[in-house]
Design a protein around this motif. Structure first.
Motif, mmCIF file in Angstrom:
data_model
loop_
_atom_site.group_PDB
_atom_site.id
_atom_site.type_symbol
_atom_site.label_atom_id
_atom_site.label_comp_id
_atom_site.label_asym_id
_atom_site.label_seq_id
_atom_site.Cartn_x
_atom_site.Cartn_y
_atom_site.Cartn_z
ATOM 1 N N LEU A 1 0.816 -1.208 0.000
ATOM 2 C CA LEU A 1 0.000 0.000 0.000
ATOM 3 C C LEU A 1 0.852 1.262 0.000
ATOM 4 C CD1 LEU A 1 -3.175 -0.742 2.153
ATOM 5 C CD2 LEU A 1 -2.774 -1.025 -0.289
ATOM 6 N N ASN A 2 2.042 1.200 0.608
ATOM 7 C CA ASN A 2 2.930 2.362 0.553
ATOM 8 C C ASN A 2 3.376 2.650 -0.870
ATOM 9 O OD1 ASN A 2 3.292 3.644 3.123
ATOM 10 N ND2 ASN A 2 4.251 1.765 3.853
ATOM 11 N N VAL A 3 3.763 1.605 -1.600
ATOM 12 C CA VAL A 3 4.204 1.786 -2.988
ATOM 13 C C VAL A 3 3.056 2.327 -3.839
ATOM 14 C CG1 VAL A 3 4.874 0.548 -5.088
ATOM 15 C CG2 VAL A 3 6.085 0.117 -2.952
ATOM 16 N N LEU A 4 1.864 1.740 -3.686
ATOM 17 C CA LEU A 4 0.720 2.195 -4.465
ATOM 18 C C LEU A 4 0.365 3.640 -4.134
ATOM 19 C CD1 LEU A 4 -1.586 -0.974 -4.358
ATOM 20 C CD2 LEU A 4 -0.072 -0.234 -6.209
ATOM 21 N N ASP A 5 0.506 4.000 -2.885
ATOM 22 C CA ASP A 5 0.205 5.369 -2.462
ATOM 23 C C ASP A 5 1.257 6.352 -2.979
ATOM 24 O OD1 ASP A 5 -1.424 7.216 -0.813
ATOM 25 O OD2 ASP A 5 0.399 7.398 0.360
ATOM 26 N N GLN A 6 2.528 6.008 -2.820
ATOM 27 C CA GLN A 6 3.611 6.908 -3.200
ATOM 28 C C GLN A 6 3.677 7.128 -4.703
ATOM 29 O OE1 GLN A 6 6.902 4.847 -1.425
ATOM 30 N NE2 GLN A 6 6.280 5.397 0.664
ATOM 31 N N ARG A 7 3.226 6.131 -5.465
ATOM 32 C CA ARG A 7 3.256 6.267 -6.926
ATOM 33 C C ARG A 7 1.909 6.697 -7.495
ATOM 34 N NH1 ARG A 7 7.683 4.641 -9.912
ATOM 35 N NH2 ARG A 7 9.410 3.865 -8.641
ATOM 36 N N HIS A 8 1.001 7.094 -6.611
ATOM 37 C CA HIS A 8 -0.246 7.760 -6.985
ATOM 38 C C HIS A 8 -1.236 6.856 -7.724
ATOM 39 C CE1 HIS A 8 2.010 11.911 -6.843
ATOM 40 N NE2 HIS A 8 2.152 11.200 -5.729
ATOM 41 N N TYR A 9 -1.309 5.582 -7.322
ATOM 42 C CA TYR A 9 -2.311 4.692 -7.892
ATOM 43 C C TYR A 9 -3.630 4.730 -7.118
ATOM 44 C CZ TYR A 9 1.501 2.294 -10.413
ATOM 45 O OH TYR A 9 2.561 1.990 -11.221
ATOM 46 N N THR A 10 -3.595 5.165 -5.876
ATOM 47 C CA THR A 10 -4.723 4.950 -4.977
ATOM 48 C C THR A 10 -5.887 5.897 -5.236
ATOM 49 O OG1 THR A 10 -3.122 4.278 -3.289
ATOM 50 C CG2 THR A 10 -5.382 4.701 -2.557
ATOM 51 N N HIS A 11 -7.070 5.314 -5.404
ATOM 52 C CA HIS A 11 -8.308 6.085 -5.489
ATOM 53 C C HIS A 11 -9.268 5.657 -4.376
ATOM 54 C CE1 HIS A 11 -11.547 8.439 -7.111
ATOM 55 N NE2 HIS A 11 -12.299 7.378 -7.367
ATOM 56 N N GLN A 12 -9.647 4.378 -4.358
ATOM 57 C CA GLN A 12 -10.541 3.848 -3.325
ATOM 58 C C GLN A 12 -10.018 2.494 -2.847
ATOM 59 O OE1 GLN A 12 -13.816 4.162 -6.200
ATOM 60 N NE2 GLN A 12 -15.058 5.028 -4.552
ATOM 61 N N ILE A 13 -10.196 2.221 -1.559
ATOM 62 C CA ILE A 13 -9.877 0.922 -0.968
ATOM 63 C C ILE A 13 -11.062 0.539 -0.091
ATOM 64 C CG2 ILE A 13 -8.219 -0.442 0.367
ATOM 65 C CD1 ILE A 13 -6.156 1.754 -0.072
ATOM 66 N N THR A 14 -11.527 -0.688 -0.200
ATOM 67 C CA THR A 14 -12.735 -1.059 0.550
ATOM 68 C C THR A 14 -12.498 -1.069 2.057
ATOM 69 O OG1 THR A 14 -12.183 -3.413 0.233
ATOM 70 C CG2 THR A 14 -13.756 -2.407 -1.320
ATOM 71 N N ASP A 15 -11.353 -1.547 2.495
ATOM 72 C CA ASP A 15 -11.012 -1.552 3.931
ATOM 73 C C ASP A 15 -9.495 -1.440 4.020
ATOM 74 O OD1 ASP A 15 -10.532 -2.018 6.623
ATOM 75 O OD2 ASP A 15 -12.143 -3.486 6.806
ATOM 76 N N ALA A 16 -8.999 -0.211 3.959
ATOM 77 C CA ALA A 16 -7.555 0.017 3.871
ATOM 78 C C ALA A 16 -6.812 -0.561 5.067
ATOM 79 C CB ALA A 16 -7.271 1.508 3.737
#
Length: 412
Positions: free
Chosen positions: A9-24
Protein backbone atom coordinates in the motif's frame (compact mmCIF):
# COMPACT_ATOMS: atom_id res chain seq x y z
CA UNK A 1 6.82 8.44 8.01
CA UNK A 2 5.13 5.83 5.77
CA UNK A 3 1.35 6.05 5.56
CA UNK A 4 0.94 2.27 5.79
CA UNK A 5 2.72 -0.64 7.43
CA UNK A 6 2.71 -2.79 4.27
CA UNK A 7 5.11 -2.18 1.41
CA UNK A 8 2.28 -2.84 -1.06
CA UNK A 9 0.00 0.00 0.00
CA UNK A 10 2.93 2.36 0.55
CA UNK A 11 4.20 1.79 -2.99
CA UNK A 12 0.72 2.19 -4.47
CA UNK A 13 0.21 5.37 -2.46
CA UNK A 14 3.61 6.91 -3.20
CA UNK A 15 3.26 6.27 -6.93
CA UNK A 16 -0.25 7.76 -6.98
CA UNK A 17 -2.31 4.69 -7.89
CA UNK A 18 -4.72 4.95 -4.98
CA UNK A 19 -8.31 6.08 -5.49
CA UNK A 20 -10.54 3.85 -3.32
CA UNK A 21 -9.88 0.92 -0.97
CA UNK A 22 -12.74 -1.06 0.55
CA UNK A 23 -11.01 -1.55 3.93
CA UNK A 24 -7.56 0.02 3.87
CA UNK A 25 -6.66 -0.82 7.45
CA UNK A 26 -7.43 -4.53 7.21
CA UNK A 27 -5.92 -4.92 3.75
CA UNK A 28 -2.80 -3.13 4.97
CA UNK A 29 -2.49 -5.55 7.90
CA UNK A 30 -3.04 -8.58 5.67
CA UNK A 31 -0.44 -7.43 3.13
CA UNK A 32 2.11 -6.85 5.90
CA UNK A 33 1.62 -10.36 7.32
CA UNK A 34 1.24 -12.70 4.33
CA UNK A 35 1.28 -13.09 0.56
CA UNK A 36 -1.87 -11.61 -0.92
CA UNK A 37 -3.05 -13.04 -4.26
CA UNK A 38 -4.75 -10.27 -6.23
CA UNK A 39 -6.31 -10.03 -9.65
CA UNK A 40 -7.21 -7.66 -12.44
CA UNK A 41 -9.54 -8.65 -15.26
CA UNK A 42 -9.00 -7.86 -18.94
CA UNK A 43 -11.41 -8.41 -21.81
CA UNK A 44 -9.72 -9.98 -24.87
CA UNK A 45 -11.66 -7.87 -27.36
CA UNK A 46 -8.62 -7.45 -29.63
CA UNK A 47 -5.30 -9.20 -30.20
CA UNK A 48 -3.58 -6.54 -28.08
CA UNK A 49 -4.38 -4.36 -25.12
CA UNK A 50 -3.57 -0.68 -25.47
CA UNK A 51 -1.89 1.90 -23.26
CA UNK A 52 -5.20 2.57 -21.51
CA UNK A 53 -4.83 -0.85 -19.83
CA UNK A 54 -1.22 -0.31 -18.78
CA UNK A 55 -1.93 1.29 -15.41
CA UNK A 56 -3.90 -1.84 -14.42
CA UNK A 57 -1.09 -4.09 -15.65
CA UNK A 58 1.29 -2.00 -13.54
CA UNK A 59 -0.89 -2.68 -10.49
CA UNK A 60 -0.12 -6.37 -10.96
CA UNK A 61 3.56 -5.58 -11.40
CA UNK A 62 3.59 -3.56 -8.15
CA UNK A 63 1.78 -6.41 -6.43
CA UNK A 64 4.50 -8.85 -7.47
CA UNK A 65 7.34 -6.43 -6.76
CA UNK A 66 6.16 -6.12 -3.16
CA UNK A 67 6.05 -9.88 -2.58
CA UNK A 68 2.50 -10.82 -3.55
CA UNK A 69 0.89 -12.97 -6.25
CA UNK A 70 -0.61 -11.44 -9.42
CA UNK A 71 -3.49 -13.21 -11.12
CA UNK A 72 -4.27 -12.09 -14.67
CA UNK A 73 -7.87 -12.94 -15.47
CA UNK A 74 -8.71 -12.99 -19.16
CA UNK A 75 -12.42 -12.56 -19.76
CA UNK A 76 -12.92 -15.38 -22.21
CA UNK A 77 -16.34 -15.96 -20.65
CA UNK A 78 -17.42 -12.42 -19.85
CA UNK A 79 -15.89 -11.33 -23.16
CA UNK A 80 -18.69 -13.22 -24.86
CA UNK A 81 -21.07 -10.74 -23.25
CA UNK A 82 -19.20 -7.44 -22.97
CA UNK A 83 -18.61 -5.05 -20.10
CA UNK A 84 -20.88 -1.99 -20.37
CA UNK A 85 -18.58 0.03 -18.06
CA UNK A 86 -17.46 3.25 -19.72
CA UNK A 87 -19.21 2.40 -22.98
CA UNK A 88 -22.05 4.02 -24.85
CA UNK A 89 -22.91 1.04 -27.02
CA UNK A 90 -22.84 -2.75 -27.09
CA UNK A 91 -19.68 -4.68 -27.94
CA UNK A 92 -19.55 -6.99 -30.91
CA UNK A 93 -19.77 -10.62 -29.80
CA UNK A 94 -16.76 -12.86 -30.57
CA UNK A 95 -16.32 -16.54 -31.35
CA UNK A 96 -14.35 -18.91 -29.10
CA UNK A 97 -11.59 -19.11 -31.73
CA UNK A 98 -11.15 -15.35 -31.90
CA UNK A 99 -11.09 -15.05 -28.11
CA UNK A 100 -8.48 -17.81 -27.78
CA UNK A 101 -6.28 -16.16 -30.40
CA UNK A 102 -6.56 -12.78 -28.69
CA UNK A 103 -5.62 -14.23 -25.30
CA UNK A 104 -2.54 -15.96 -26.73
CA UNK A 105 -1.43 -12.70 -28.34
CA UNK A 106 -2.08 -10.58 -25.24
CA UNK A 107 -0.11 -12.97 -23.03
CA UNK A 108 3.15 -12.01 -24.80
CA UNK A 109 3.10 -8.56 -23.22
CA UNK A 110 2.28 -9.88 -19.75
CA UNK A 111 5.24 -12.23 -19.97
CA UNK A 112 7.53 -9.22 -20.33
CA UNK A 113 6.00 -7.26 -17.46
CA UNK A 114 5.32 -10.02 -14.92
CA UNK A 115 7.29 -13.08 -13.81
CA UNK A 116 5.54 -16.36 -14.59
CA UNK A 117 6.73 -19.83 -13.65
CA UNK A 118 8.72 -21.56 -16.43
CA UNK A 119 6.45 -23.55 -18.72
CA UNK A 120 5.69 -26.97 -17.29
CA UNK A 121 6.71 -26.03 -13.74
CA UNK A 122 4.39 -25.52 -10.80
CA UNK A 123 5.79 -22.13 -9.86
CA UNK A 124 6.40 -20.35 -6.59
CA UNK A 125 3.99 -18.52 -4.29
CA UNK A 126 4.47 -15.14 -5.99
CA UNK A 127 4.73 -16.28 -9.61
CA UNK A 128 2.05 -14.76 -11.81
CA UNK A 129 -0.70 -16.90 -13.30
CA UNK A 130 -3.04 -16.20 -16.20
CA UNK A 131 -6.48 -17.77 -16.11
CA UNK A 132 -9.52 -17.64 -18.35
CA UNK A 133 -12.86 -17.15 -16.63
CA UNK A 134 -14.48 -19.24 -19.35
CA UNK A 135 -13.13 -22.22 -17.39
CA UNK A 136 -15.86 -21.82 -14.80
CA UNK A 137 -18.44 -19.58 -16.47
CA UNK A 138 -19.05 -21.76 -19.52
CA UNK A 139 -20.11 -24.67 -17.32
CA UNK A 140 -22.65 -22.70 -15.31
CA UNK A 141 -26.26 -23.79 -15.61
CA UNK A 142 -28.62 -20.85 -15.85
CA UNK A 143 -31.02 -22.15 -13.22
CA UNK A 144 -28.15 -22.97 -10.89
CA UNK A 145 -26.76 -19.44 -11.29
CA UNK A 146 -30.15 -17.87 -10.62
CA UNK A 147 -30.67 -19.94 -7.49
CA UNK A 148 -27.11 -19.55 -6.16
CA UNK A 149 -26.35 -15.94 -7.05
CA UNK A 150 -29.58 -14.22 -8.10
CA UNK A 151 -31.04 -13.68 -4.61
CA UNK A 152 -27.98 -11.62 -3.61
CA UNK A 153 -28.52 -8.92 -6.25
CA UNK A 154 -31.29 -6.36 -6.51
CA UNK A 155 -32.22 -4.64 -9.72
CA UNK A 156 -32.73 -1.44 -7.70
CA UNK A 157 -29.05 -1.37 -6.75
CA UNK A 158 -27.78 -2.48 -10.14
CA UNK A 159 -29.57 0.47 -11.72
CA UNK A 160 -27.53 2.87 -9.58
CA UNK A 161 -24.16 1.82 -11.04
CA UNK A 162 -22.59 4.41 -13.33
CA UNK A 163 -22.04 1.88 -16.12
CA UNK A 164 -25.79 1.26 -16.27
CA UNK A 165 -27.01 4.78 -15.48
CA UNK A 166 -24.93 6.34 -18.27
CA UNK A 167 -26.51 4.16 -20.93
CA UNK A 168 -30.03 4.61 -19.58
CA UNK A 169 -29.67 8.37 -19.09
CA UNK A 170 -28.64 8.70 -22.73
CA UNK A 171 -31.52 6.44 -23.75
CA UNK A 172 -29.07 4.01 -25.32
CA UNK A 173 -29.86 0.29 -25.33
CA UNK A 174 -28.47 -1.86 -22.53
CA UNK A 175 -29.18 -5.48 -23.35
CA UNK A 176 -30.14 -8.06 -20.76
CA UNK A 177 -26.96 -9.87 -21.83
CA UNK A 178 -24.79 -6.93 -20.74
CA UNK A 179 -26.87 -6.33 -17.62
CA UNK A 180 -25.73 -9.76 -16.44
CA UNK A 181 -22.05 -8.80 -16.77
CA UNK A 182 -21.79 -7.42 -13.24
CA UNK A 183 -23.25 -10.63 -11.81
CA UNK A 184 -20.68 -12.74 -13.65
CA UNK A 185 -17.81 -10.50 -12.55
CA UNK A 186 -18.94 -10.83 -8.94
CA UNK A 187 -19.06 -14.58 -9.45
CA UNK A 188 -15.49 -14.43 -10.80
CA UNK A 189 -14.18 -12.87 -7.58
CA UNK A 190 -15.83 -15.54 -5.45
CA UNK A 191 -14.55 -18.31 -7.73
CA UNK A 192 -10.99 -16.93 -7.70
CA UNK A 193 -11.09 -16.78 -3.92
CA UNK A 194 -12.05 -20.44 -3.80
CA UNK A 195 -9.64 -21.67 -6.49
CA UNK A 196 -6.57 -19.51 -5.88
CA UNK A 197 -7.05 -17.98 -2.44
CA UNK A 198 -7.47 -14.58 -4.14
CA UNK A 199 -8.14 -11.84 -1.59
CA UNK A 200 -7.91 -8.66 -3.67
CA UNK A 201 -9.45 -7.32 -6.86
CA UNK A 202 -7.96 -4.23 -8.45
CA UNK A 203 -9.19 -2.08 -11.31
CA UNK A 204 -10.08 1.37 -12.53
CA UNK A 205 -12.57 3.56 -10.70
CA UNK A 206 -15.33 2.49 -13.11
CA UNK A 207 -15.03 -1.04 -11.70
CA UNK A 208 -15.78 -0.07 -8.10
CA UNK A 209 -19.39 -1.28 -8.18
CA UNK A 210 -18.43 -4.60 -9.77
CA UNK A 211 -15.67 -5.14 -7.19
CA UNK A 212 -17.99 -4.40 -4.26
CA UNK A 213 -20.54 -6.80 -5.72
CA UNK A 214 -17.98 -9.60 -5.65
CA UNK A 215 -16.99 -8.83 -2.06
CA UNK A 216 -20.61 -8.82 -0.91
CA UNK A 217 -21.57 -11.94 -2.85
CA UNK A 218 -18.65 -13.84 -1.30
CA UNK A 219 -19.55 -12.65 2.20
CA UNK A 220 -23.24 -13.51 1.81
CA UNK A 221 -22.47 -17.01 0.53
CA UNK A 222 -20.13 -17.92 3.37
CA UNK A 223 -16.78 -16.99 1.82
CA UNK A 224 -13.85 -15.17 3.40
CA UNK A 225 -13.09 -11.47 3.63
CA UNK A 226 -12.15 -9.93 0.30
CA UNK A 227 -10.83 -6.48 -0.60
CA UNK A 228 -11.01 -4.00 -3.43
CA UNK A 229 -8.64 -1.34 -4.74
CA UNK A 230 -9.24 1.12 -7.56
CA UNK A 231 -7.15 3.68 -9.42
CA UNK A 232 -8.35 7.13 -10.51
CA UNK A 233 -9.70 7.62 -14.00
CA UNK A 234 -6.57 8.29 -16.02
CA UNK A 235 -6.65 11.17 -18.45
CA UNK A 236 -3.89 13.29 -19.94
CA UNK A 237 -3.35 16.91 -18.86
CA UNK A 238 -5.43 18.17 -21.79
CA UNK A 239 -8.37 15.97 -20.78
CA UNK A 240 -8.01 13.16 -23.31
CA UNK A 241 -8.56 9.54 -22.37
CA UNK A 242 -5.27 7.74 -21.84
CA UNK A 243 -4.20 5.54 -24.73
CA UNK A 244 -6.13 7.32 -27.45
CA UNK A 245 -4.54 9.62 -30.02
CA UNK A 246 -5.77 11.34 -33.14
CA UNK A 247 -4.32 8.49 -35.21
CA UNK A 248 -5.80 5.67 -33.11
CA UNK A 249 -5.07 3.45 -30.13
CA UNK A 250 -1.53 3.05 -28.79
CA UNK A 251 -1.27 -0.74 -28.82
CA UNK A 252 1.07 -2.68 -26.53
CA UNK A 253 1.85 -5.51 -28.96
CA UNK A 254 4.63 -4.98 -31.52
CA UNK A 255 2.59 -6.36 -34.43
CA UNK A 256 -0.10 -3.73 -33.80
CA UNK A 257 2.20 -0.69 -33.45
CA UNK A 258 5.92 -0.37 -34.29
CA UNK A 259 8.30 0.16 -31.36
CA UNK A 260 9.37 3.53 -32.74
CA UNK A 261 5.79 4.86 -32.69
CA UNK A 262 5.26 3.41 -29.22
CA UNK A 263 8.43 5.16 -27.99
CA UNK A 264 7.39 8.40 -29.65
CA UNK A 265 4.01 8.34 -27.89
CA UNK A 266 5.79 8.56 -24.54
CA UNK A 267 8.43 10.97 -25.83
CA UNK A 268 5.62 13.36 -26.83
CA UNK A 269 4.05 13.36 -23.36
CA UNK A 270 2.68 16.71 -22.23
CA UNK A 271 5.13 18.45 -19.87
CA UNK A 272 2.45 18.45 -17.17
CA UNK A 273 2.10 14.65 -17.27
CA UNK A 274 5.77 13.61 -17.17
CA UNK A 275 6.18 13.22 -13.40
CA UNK A 276 2.87 11.42 -12.99
CA UNK A 277 3.60 9.00 -15.85
CA UNK A 278 7.11 8.29 -14.53
CA UNK A 279 5.54 7.21 -11.22
CA UNK A 280 2.77 5.13 -12.75
CA UNK A 281 4.50 3.49 -15.69
CA UNK A 282 8.16 3.03 -14.75
CA UNK A 283 10.34 1.50 -12.04
CA UNK A 284 12.55 4.59 -11.89
CA UNK A 285 13.21 5.36 -8.18
CA UNK A 286 11.08 8.11 -6.68
CA UNK A 287 14.05 10.31 -5.78
CA UNK A 288 15.21 10.25 -9.41
CA UNK A 289 11.68 11.06 -10.57
CA UNK A 290 11.67 14.01 -8.17
CA UNK A 291 14.88 15.24 -9.81
CA UNK A 292 13.50 14.80 -13.31
CA UNK A 293 10.39 16.76 -12.33
CA UNK A 294 12.50 19.81 -11.53
CA UNK A 295 13.81 20.05 -15.10
CA UNK A 296 12.52 23.01 -17.07
CA UNK A 297 12.67 24.37 -20.58
CA UNK A 298 14.45 22.18 -23.10
CA UNK A 299 15.80 19.97 -20.28
CA UNK A 300 12.32 18.52 -19.71
CA UNK A 301 13.02 16.48 -22.85
CA UNK A 302 15.56 14.47 -20.84
CA UNK A 303 12.72 13.40 -18.53
CA UNK A 304 10.52 12.52 -21.51
CA UNK A 305 13.28 10.42 -23.05
CA UNK A 306 13.79 8.64 -19.70
CA UNK A 307 10.03 7.93 -19.64
CA UNK A 308 9.96 6.68 -23.24
CA UNK A 309 13.00 4.45 -22.73
CA UNK A 310 11.75 2.95 -19.47
CA UNK A 311 8.24 2.13 -20.70
CA UNK A 312 9.40 0.83 -24.09
CA UNK A 313 12.06 -1.35 -22.48
CA UNK A 314 9.50 -2.86 -20.09
CA UNK A 315 6.79 -3.47 -22.72
CA UNK A 316 8.85 -4.14 -25.87
CA UNK A 317 12.30 -5.08 -24.58
CA UNK A 318 15.68 -3.41 -24.13
CA UNK A 319 16.69 -3.69 -27.79
CA UNK A 320 13.46 -2.10 -28.99
CA UNK A 321 13.90 0.85 -26.63
CA UNK A 322 17.53 1.41 -27.62
CA UNK A 323 16.75 1.17 -31.32
CA UNK A 324 13.76 3.53 -31.05
CA UNK A 325 15.81 6.14 -29.19
CA UNK A 326 18.65 5.85 -31.71
CA UNK A 327 16.23 6.23 -34.61
CA UNK A 328 14.68 9.32 -33.01
CA UNK A 329 18.09 10.84 -32.31
CA UNK A 330 19.32 10.22 -35.84
CA UNK A 331 16.05 11.36 -37.37
CA UNK A 332 16.10 14.74 -35.69
CA UNK A 333 19.84 15.24 -35.47
CA UNK A 334 20.93 14.79 -39.05
CA UNK A 335 20.70 11.06 -39.77
CA UNK A 336 17.90 8.89 -41.10
CA UNK A 337 17.72 6.11 -38.53
CA UNK A 338 17.97 2.43 -39.40
CA UNK A 339 14.23 1.82 -39.27
CA UNK A 340 12.98 4.59 -41.56
CA UNK A 341 12.96 4.78 -45.39
CA UNK A 342 14.62 7.82 -46.98
CA UNK A 343 13.44 9.75 -50.04
CA UNK A 344 15.48 12.44 -51.81
CA UNK A 345 13.21 15.03 -53.50
CA UNK A 346 15.87 17.21 -55.17
CA UNK A 347 14.43 20.63 -56.02
CA UNK A 348 10.94 19.51 -54.98
CA UNK A 349 8.25 16.91 -55.43
CA UNK A 350 4.48 17.04 -55.01
CA UNK A 351 3.20 15.56 -51.78
CA UNK A 352 1.19 12.79 -53.53
CA UNK A 353 4.22 11.88 -55.65
CA UNK A 354 6.43 11.78 -52.56
CA UNK A 355 4.02 9.44 -50.75
CA UNK A 356 4.03 7.10 -53.74
CA UNK A 357 7.78 7.31 -54.33
CA UNK A 358 8.60 6.44 -50.73
CA UNK A 359 6.26 3.44 -50.92
CA UNK A 360 3.47 4.59 -48.60
CA UNK A 361 0.82 4.53 -51.31
CA UNK A 362 0.40 2.54 -54.51
CA UNK A 363 -0.55 5.53 -56.65
CA UNK A 364 -0.90 9.30 -56.58
CA UNK A 365 -4.68 8.83 -56.58
CA UNK A 366 -4.48 6.81 -53.37
CA UNK A 367 -2.10 9.41 -51.92
CA UNK A 368 -4.60 12.23 -52.61
CA UNK A 369 -7.33 10.21 -50.92
CA UNK A 370 -5.15 9.73 -47.83
CA UNK A 371 -4.40 13.47 -47.76
CA UNK A 372 -8.13 14.22 -47.92
CA UNK A 373 -8.69 11.83 -45.01
CA UNK A 374 -6.20 13.76 -42.87
CA UNK A 375 -3.88 10.77 -42.59
CA UNK A 376 -0.73 12.47 -43.92
CA UNK A 377 1.63 14.48 -41.71
CA UNK A 378 4.79 16.43 -42.48
CA UNK A 379 6.98 17.08 -39.44
CA UNK A 380 3.98 15.94 -37.35
CA UNK A 381 1.67 18.55 -38.90
CA UNK A 382 -1.42 17.25 -40.75
CA UNK A 383 -1.31 18.17 -44.45
CA UNK A 384 -4.56 18.83 -46.37
CA UNK A 385 -3.25 20.30 -49.64
CA UNK A 386 -2.62 17.69 -52.37
CA UNK A 387 -0.89 20.38 -54.43
CA UNK A 388 1.81 21.01 -51.84
CA UNK A 389 5.35 20.99 -53.25
CA UNK A 390 7.58 19.15 -50.81
CA UNK A 391 11.00 20.81 -50.58
CA UNK A 392 13.92 20.37 -48.21
CA UNK A 393 16.80 22.74 -47.55
CA UNK A 394 20.33 21.55 -48.32
CA UNK A 395 21.63 19.42 -45.43
CA UNK A 396 18.24 19.31 -43.70
CA UNK A 397 15.58 16.63 -43.51
CA UNK A 398 11.84 16.34 -42.88
CA UNK A 399 9.65 13.59 -41.45
CA UNK A 400 6.82 12.28 -43.63
CA UNK A 401 4.13 10.09 -42.06
CA UNK A 402 1.07 8.19 -43.25
CA UNK A 403 -1.20 7.08 -40.44
CA UNK A 404 0.44 5.84 -37.28
CA UNK A 405 2.62 3.10 -38.75
CA UNK A 406 4.35 4.53 -41.82
CA UNK A 407 7.14 7.07 -41.34
CA UNK A 408 10.00 8.18 -43.54
CA UNK A 409 12.70 10.81 -43.92
CA UNK A 410 12.69 13.29 -46.79
CA UNK A 411 16.01 14.86 -47.82
CA UNK A 412 17.14 17.06 -50.65
Amino acid sequence: MPAYRSELLNVLDQRHYTHQITDAERLDFLASEQIVPGYVGFDPTASSLHVGSLVQIMLLRRLQQTGHKPIVVMGGGTGKIGDPSGRDESRQLMTDEVIAGNIASIRKVFERILTFAPEGEEGGPTDAVMVNNDEWLSGLGYLDLLRDVGPHFTVNRMLTFDSVKTRLDREQPLTFLEFNYMILQAYDFRELAQRYGCRLQMGGSDQWGNIVNGIELTRRTGGGELYGFTTPLLTTADGRKMGKTASGAVWLNEDMLPAYDFWQFWRNTDDRDVGRFLRLFTDIPLDEIARLETLEGAEINDAKIALANAVTEMVRGEDAAAKAEATARETFAGGAGDDLPVLAVGDGLSLPAALTAIGFTASNKEAKRKIAEGAVRLDDEVQSDPGLQLTVDEGAQRRLSLGRKKHGIVTR
